[in-house]
Design a protein around this motif. Structure first.
Motif, PDB file in Angstrom:
ATOM      1  N   UNK A 248       0.828  -1.204   0.000  1.00 39.09           N
ATOM      2  CA  UNK A 248       0.000   0.000   0.000  1.00 39.09           C
ATOM      3  C   UNK A 248       0.865   1.257   0.000  1.00 39.09           C
ATOM      4  N   UNK A 249       2.162   1.093   0.233  1.00 38.90           N
ATOM      5  CA  UNK A 249       3.092   2.227   0.241  1.00 38.90           C
ATOM      6  C   UNK A 249       4.487   1.683  -0.006  1.00 38.90           C
ATOM      7  N   UNK A 250       5.263   2.425  -0.765  1.00 38.68           N
ATOM      8  CA  UNK A 250       6.640   2.011  -1.024  1.00 38.68           C
ATOM      9  C   UNK A 250       7.515   3.254  -1.106  1.00 38.68           C
ATOM     10  N   UNK A 251       8.674   3.189  -0.463  1.00 34.21           N
ATOM     11  CA  UNK A 251       9.615   4.304  -0.495  1.00 34.21           C
ATOM     12  C   UNK A 251      11.005   3.754  -0.778  1.00 34.21           C
ATOM     13  N   UNK A 252      11.669   4.387  -1.722  1.00 33.21           N
ATOM     14  CA  UNK A 252      13.043   4.034  -2.041  1.00 33.21           C
ATOM     15  C   UNK A 252      13.965   5.109  -1.480  1.00 33.21           C
ATOM     16  N   UNK A 253      14.949   4.694  -0.708  1.00 35.38           N
ATOM     17  CA  UNK A 253      15.932   5.628  -0.156  1.00 35.38           C
ATOM     18  C   UNK A 253      17.199   5.551  -0.992  1.00 35.38           C
ATOM     19  N   UNK A 254      17.064   5.870  -2.260  1.00 33.96           N
ATOM     20  CA  UNK A 254      18.177   5.755  -3.190  1.00 33.96           C
ATOM     21  C   UNK A 254      19.137   6.920  -3.165  1.00 33.96           C
TER      22      UNK A 254
END
Length: 120
Positions: A4-10
């Motif tokens: 339901x949520x995705x975050x990339x700390x790239x």
């Protein structure tokens, strides 16, 4: 598992580049999963689980409990904990001009921390 949520700390240093996914399970519960995006970040994700184990041992017999964590094949999974943070609660009091209430809340939190650390 339904993300339901995705975050990339790239944009972080390579050793901290992770993907965080909040998933809704079929029974309605939510979990937070973290996966390394680089080989260098594998140690960081493994440390999340190691720190959970250390906190679990350190907090045994107190009122504190670390957020539940389990190892996945290539990451870790935490229970999703909802609710209002103390920071948000204090911000609301500040916005309402309730400064003495802020002091009281901080005192209550300090008393809780001291009591939890000394809990038999």
């Amino acid at each position: 598992m339904n993300p339901v949520y995705c975050k990339y700390s790239g944009d972080r240093a390579a050793r901290f580049r992770i993907k965080t996914v909040i998933c809704a399970e079929e029974d309605g519960t939510r979990t937070v999963r973290k996966f390394p995006l680089t080989e260098e970040a594998e140690g960081h994700v493994e440390n999340l689980y190691r720190h959970f184990l250390e906190m679990e041992e350190s907090f045994a017999g107190t009122l504190f409990a670390p957020n539940r964590c389990r190892k996945l094949e290539k990451g870790v999974e935490f229970e999703f904990v909802g609710g209002e943070t103390l920071e948000h609660h204090l911000d609301v009091l500040y916005q309402k001009g309730r400064y003495l209430d802020i002091v009281e809340e901080i005192k209550k939190y300090g008393d809780f921390c001291i009591g939890a650390a000394c809990y038999p």
